[in-house]
Design a protein around this motif. Structure first.
Motif, PDB file in Angstrom:
ATOM      1  N   GLU A   1       0.717  -1.156  -0.078  1.00  0.00           N
ATOM      2  CA  GLU A   1      -0.087  -0.174   0.021  1.00  0.00           C
ATOM      3  C   GLU A   1       0.824   1.376   0.073  1.00  0.00           C
ATOM      4  OE1 GLU A   1      -3.817  -1.354   2.442  1.00  0.00           O
ATOM      5  OE2 GLU A   1      -2.150  -0.975   3.591  1.00  0.00           O
ATOM      6  N   ALA A   2       1.960   1.249   0.583  1.00  0.00           N
ATOM      7  CA  ALA A   2       2.982   2.338   0.791  1.00  0.00           C
ATOM      8  C   ALA A   2       3.473   2.593  -0.708  1.00  0.00           C
ATOM      9  CB  ALA A   2       3.920   1.973   1.881  1.00  0.00           C
ATOM     10  N   LEU A   3       3.780   1.622  -1.317  1.00  0.00           N
ATOM     11  CA  LEU A   3       4.434   1.824  -2.710  1.00  0.00           C
ATOM     12  C   LEU A   3       3.482   2.320  -3.527  1.00  0.00           C
ATOM     13  CD1 LEU A   3       6.521  -1.456  -2.932  1.00  0.00           C
ATOM     14  CD2 LEU A   3       7.401   0.894  -2.980  1.00  0.00           C
ATOM     15  N   ALA A   4       2.087   2.001  -3.488  1.00  0.00           N
ATOM     16  CA  ALA A   4       1.175   2.248  -4.390  1.00  0.00           C
ATOM     17  C   ALA A   4       0.726   3.936  -4.110  1.00  0.00           C
ATOM     18  CB  ALA A   4      -0.250   1.558  -4.183  1.00  0.00           C
ATOM     19  N   VAL A   5       0.915   4.248  -2.666  1.00  0.00           N
ATOM     20  CA  VAL A   5       0.393   5.710  -2.401  1.00  0.00           C
ATOM     21  C   VAL A   5       1.626   6.559  -2.847  1.00  0.00           C
ATOM     22  CG1 VAL A   5       1.046   5.967  -0.025  1.00  0.00           C
ATOM     23  CG2 VAL A   5      -0.900   6.979  -0.822  1.00  0.00           C
ATOM     24  N   VAL A   6       2.839   6.067  -2.912  1.00  0.00           N
ATOM     25  CA  VAL A   6       3.867   6.827  -3.253  1.00  0.00           C
ATOM     26  C   VAL A   6       3.780   7.108  -4.596  1.00  0.00           C
ATOM     27  CG1 VAL A   6       6.413   6.839  -3.621  1.00  0.00           C
ATOM     28  CG2 VAL A   6       5.656   6.014  -1.302  1.00  0.00           C
ATOM     29  N   VAL A   7       3.482   6.196  -5.463  1.00  0.00           N
ATOM     30  CA  VAL A   7       3.490   6.446  -6.954  1.00  0.00           C
ATOM     31  C   VAL A   7       2.245   7.223  -7.182  1.00  0.00           C
ATOM     32  CG1 VAL A   7       2.562   5.384  -9.105  1.00  0.00           C
ATOM     33  CG2 VAL A   7       4.227   4.169  -7.407  1.00  0.00           C
TER      34      VAL A   7
ATOM     35  N   GLU B   1      13.609   3.768  -6.392  1.00  0.00           N
ATOM     36  CA  GLU B   1      12.680   3.977  -7.514  1.00  0.00           C
ATOM     37  C   GLU B   1      11.958   5.498  -7.455  1.00  0.00           C
ATOM     38  OE1 GLU B   1       9.938   0.752  -7.306  1.00  0.00           O
ATOM     39  OE2 GLU B   1      11.244  -0.655  -7.418  1.00  0.00           O
ATOM     40  N   HIS B   2      12.030   6.179  -6.090  1.00  0.00           N
ATOM     41  CA  HIS B   2      11.531   7.179  -6.086  1.00  0.00           C
ATOM     42  C   HIS B   2      12.322   8.242  -5.536  1.00  0.00           C
ATOM     43  CE1 HIS B   2       7.744   5.430  -7.245  1.00  0.00           C
ATOM     44  NE2 HIS B   2       7.966   4.336  -6.634  1.00  0.00           N
ATOM     45  N   PRO B   3      13.561   8.603  -5.950  1.00  0.00           N
ATOM     46  CA  PRO B   3      14.665   9.582  -5.349  1.00  0.00           C
ATOM     47  C   PRO B   3      13.977  10.916  -4.916  1.00  0.00           C
ATOM     48  CG  PRO B   3      15.019   9.358  -7.565  1.00  0.00           C
ATOM     49  CD  PRO B   3      13.739   8.386  -7.324  1.00  0.00           C
TER      50      PRO B   3
ATOM     51  N   SER C   1       9.652  -5.890   5.939  1.00  0.00           N
ATOM     52  CA  SER C   1      10.596  -5.169   6.639  1.00  0.00           C
ATOM     53  C   SER C   1      10.369  -3.785   6.220  1.00  0.00           C
ATOM     54  CB  SER C   1      11.935  -5.654   5.924  1.00  0.00           C
ATOM     55  OG  SER C   1      12.918  -4.841   6.069  1.00  0.00           O
ATOM     56  N   GLY C   2      10.384  -2.747   6.960  1.00  0.00           N
ATOM     57  CA  GLY C   2      10.614  -1.415   6.599  1.00  0.00           C
ATOM     58  C   GLY C   2      12.012  -0.928   5.920  1.00  0.00           C
ATOM     59  N   LEU C   3      13.243  -1.668   6.163  1.00  0.00           N
ATOM     60  CA  LEU C   3      14.045  -1.436   5.564  1.00  0.00           C
ATOM     61  C   LEU C   3      14.192  -1.536   4.043  1.00  0.00           C
ATOM     62  CD1 LEU C   3      16.601  -2.642   8.490  1.00  0.00           C
ATOM     63  CD2 LEU C   3      16.236  -0.342   7.859  1.00  0.00           C
ATOM     64  N   ASP C   4      13.532  -2.772   3.699  1.00  0.00           N
ATOM     65  CA  ASP C   4      13.290  -3.133   2.534  1.00  0.00           C
ATOM     66  C   ASP C   4      12.581  -2.156   1.522  1.00  0.00           C
ATOM     67  OD1 ASP C   4      14.870  -5.618   2.749  1.00  0.00           O
ATOM     68  OD2 ASP C   4      13.270  -6.902   2.729  1.00  0.00           O
ATOM     69  N   LEU C   5      11.318  -1.717   2.403  1.00  0.00           N
ATOM     70  CA  LEU C   5      10.549  -0.701   1.705  1.00  0.00           C
ATOM     71  C   LEU C   5      11.574   0.574   1.368  1.00  0.00           C
ATOM     72  CD1 LEU C   5       7.659   0.557   0.853  1.00  0.00           C
ATOM     73  CD2 LEU C   5       7.297   1.006   3.458  1.00  0.00           C
ATOM     74  N   CYS C   6      12.105   1.133   2.459  1.00  0.00           N
ATOM     75  CA  CYS C   6      13.015   2.139   2.447  1.00  0.00           C
ATOM     76  C   CYS C   6      13.893   2.127   1.033  1.00  0.00           C
ATOM     77  CB  CYS C   6      13.974   2.248   3.609  1.00  0.00           C
ATOM     78  SG  CYS C   6      15.039   3.631   3.578  1.00  0.00           S
ATOM     79  N   ARG C   7      14.541   0.941   0.933  1.00  0.00           N
ATOM     80  CA  ARG C   7      15.658   0.841   0.125  1.00  0.00           C
ATOM     81  C   ARG C   7      14.855   0.818  -1.481  1.00  0.00           C
ATOM     82  NH1 ARG C   7      16.891  -4.033   1.065  1.00  0.00           N
ATOM     83  NH2 ARG C   7      19.103  -3.624   1.664  1.00  0.00           N
ATOM     84  N   GLN C   8      13.612   0.269  -1.656  1.00  0.00           N
ATOM     85  CA  GLN C   8      12.857   0.302  -2.689  1.00  0.00           C
ATOM     86  C   GLN C   8      12.197   1.783  -3.175  1.00  0.00           C
ATOM     87  OE1 GLN C   8       9.811  -2.613  -2.975  1.00  0.00           O
ATOM     88  NE2 GLN C   8       9.147  -2.140  -5.195  1.00  0.00           N
TER      89      GLN C   8
END
Length: 222
Positions: free
Chosen positions: A46-52, A80-82, A69-76
């Motif tokens: 859901e976080a990735l979708a709302v970031v997009v 992908e969205h610098p 993992s919030g760390l994996d989410l942070c890396r992605q």
């Protein structure tokens, strides 16, 4: 807000506990000139979708999001969205999580016991390009850095490994079995297995090959 004031930072809040999200939203709601909430979600997907969709300025997330993992989410997100920054807001006051967060591109690591005014102040510094670390951890990190500079640390200390975990990892890299490691370190095989589990967790890997790959990539043992 005056004509010269910047627009409020747009935040996405990520936490697997609805109560935490409501509490954060209510706390940050007292600072409408500084921040606005662009989304509140409970999973990494859901976080990735709302970031997009929303293209927020900052994502606030925990180190752990349920079983994710919030760390994996942070890396992605940072890959992908610098233009979107990530700040870890967590209960884990452990340096090894902090080091991992910084390694995956986090712009901040803040403990959840912070109050609204302090959090908004940290977010303001993030907007200005700083990387913020909770004061409760900053002193320990500075001491660790000083010891590392003085050569007082062991290989892997900057990744959060204890000296014994580093010794175990070095023997794994050399191709030794758990039984052989136990013999060389004069400990039980169960103790070695415990150290192995600990270093897997700290390196963010699932098995021996992953741990060896990290050790080789980091040049821990020469």
């Amino acid at each position: 807000m005056t004509a010269s004031s910047p627009e409020p930072q747009r935040l996405v809040l990520v936490d697997d506990h609805e109560m935490v999200l409501h509490g954060l939203g209510a706390m940050l709601g007292h600072f409408p000139d500084e921040v606005s909430i662009a989304g509140q979600v409970t999973t990494a997907a859901e976080a990735l979708a709302v970031v997009v969709e929303q293209k927020p300025d900052v994502v606030l997330c925990d180190v752990r999001i349920g079983k994710e993992s919030g760390l994996d989410l942070c890396r992605q997100i940072t890959t992908e969205h610098p233009d979107t920054k990530v700040v870890l807001l967590t209960v884990y006051d452990d340096e090894h999580y902090l080091y991992q967060a910084l390694r995956v591109g986090a712009s901040g690591y803040i403990l959840k016991r912070i109050d609204g005014q302090e959090l908004v102040g940290h977010l303001r510094r993030v907007r200005e390009g700083e990387t913020v670390v909770d004061p409760a951890l900053a002193g320990r990190v500075a001491l660790s850095a000083a010891r590392l500079h003085a050569g007082e640390f062991w290989s892997g200390a900057h990744l959060g490994l204890t000296q014994r975990e580093s010794e175990v990892l070095e023997l794994l890299v050399a191709g030794h079995s758990n039984r052989a490691v136990a013999s060389k370190l004069v400990v039980s095989e169960d103790t070695v297995k415990s150290h192995v589990r600990g270093l897997y967790r700290k390196l963010g890997v699932a098995d021996r090959s992953g741990a060896i790959a990290v050790a080789l990539r980091e040049g821990l043992f020469r």
